[in-house]
Design a protein around this motif. Structure first.
Motif: not given
Length: 370
Positions: A281-286, A341-346, A88-92
């Motif tokens: 959204v970044i706030l949520h993820h981080w 990241w999209f390939v990995i995250v799902q 989730w840090f990577t996503s943000g």
């Protein structure tokens, strides 16, 4: 807290992805099954929303980390908590890098990337340590202010004289193609805001109940969101012209005009509104990442002058990784990173839901659930 805060978590991610990398990936597959990718991604995303929400609601008032440490071996709980925090840090981080490049290109080209990202980091690092309930209150205030303006902008987009409906039919004609996996994953990522429930479920002390009508409405809004994000830029810029645009919706918004007080060009209010949603959204993820790291890295004796050191080390790591990343990553590499990241995250999200299911089974077997 009321169920409406649950919907804000999902709505924020859906909205932010209109400007981020999702439209570009979908548009790049406009002749190769984009429509099918939207439908499949939405089906998977809505399935995850239903299953993940239903399972988390079995543990009201508990975070995912709380459940892990209660129903799995400690070694696995520590590993999976750190795993979730890193993901989730990577996503943000990817979101933050993307909107830093957008701010430099469209708002202040003379500013350095480091100075721009530092401006974003100040509210982000503060938001990491906020109470989850207060963060949801801030989310409600921001989205309630932003959504009416966004709806006006989207209505203006669909009624614009520059929109060529005939051009928008071309991807539909090519809907018979089998879409690439990463295109489906990009469409599904729009719904992954539900994963923030891993931490925010702690503030929902009562079971979250999704009514059938609201659930169907969420699916329709999600599909309309993806259709708007991909088809409008095609209709405005042309089936070939849109291919060379890095941020389709940002340039597309500059073709609209609106007579609303001091607003005339939609470009600047649109850009600022979506950057505000992106920060949210970044706030949520981080926030989720910080809370999970703080949960896993519990060292009672690791203090300085009576204060725990670990939270400060986590924030320092967030700051250092971000500053290093903004100096080493360019837009081309960032797009490649986002694509993978999209390939990995799902699969990660599906794995998260599967582990949650087995924890639910174990809790039910132990008689911990009613």
């Amino acid at each position: 807290m009321g169920n409406r805060y649950y919907y804000y978590i999902i709505a924020g991610t859906m909205t932010a992805n209109i400007v981020a990398f999702v439209p570009r990936i979908l548009i790049n597959s406009r002749m190769e099954g984009m429509v099918v990718a939207i439908l499949i991604g939405s089906f998977i995303g809505m399935g995850l929303i239903y299953s993940y929400t239903t399972l988390m609601s079995k543990f009201p008032g508990k975070s995912y980390a709380d459940i892990l440490y209660e129903y799995t071996p400690r070694w696995f709980a520590v590993f999976f908590t750190l795993f979730t925090a890193s993901a989730w840090f990577t996503s943000g981080f990817i979101f933050l890098m993307g909107f830093t490049f957008i701010a430099k290109r469209f708002i202040n080209p003379e500013a350095s990337l480091t100075s721009i990202v530092l401006l974003f980091l100040l509210p982000l690092l503060y938001g990491c340590v906020m109470d989850s309930k207060r963060l949801l209150y801030a989310t409600e205030m921001m989205l309630v202010l932003i959504f009416p303006i966004l709806i006006i902008i989207f209505i203006k987009a669909y009624t614009s004289g520059n929109l060529h409906w005939t051009t928008m039919k071309i991807p539909i004609v090519n809907a018979g193609h089998i879409p690439a996996y990463f295109t489906i994953a990009a469409a599904g990522y729009t719904y992954d805001g539900v994963m923030n429930l891993a931490q925010f479920n702690k503030v929902f002390t009562k079971k979250i109940k999704i009514k059938r009508g609201i659930y169907i409405t969420m699916g329709i809004i999600g599909i309309l969101n993806l259709v708007t994000a991909s088809f409008i830029p095609i209709g405005i810029n042309g089936i070939d012209g849109v291919a060379s645009i890095n941020y389709p919706w940002i340039l597309t918004s500059d073709s609209f005009r609106i007579e609303l007080g001091f607003f005339e060009r939609i470009f600047f209010p649109f850009l600022l509104l979506f950057m505000a949603v992106a920060i949210l959204v970044i706030l949520h993820h981080w926030h989720v990442s910080y809370k999970f790291l703080n949960y896993a890295l519990q060292f009672p004796n690791f203090t300085y002058k009576g204060k725990e050191v670990v939270p400060y080390l986590i924030l320092t790591a967030f700051l250092a990784i971000t500053l290093l990343g903004v100096q080493r990553i360019d837009e081309i590499f960032l797009f490649i990173l986002e694509k993978w990241w999209f390939v990995i995250v799902q699969p990660l999200v599906i794995c998260h839901a599967i582990v949650l299911y087995f924890m639910y089974r174990r809790a039910k077997k132990c008689g911990s659930l009613s």
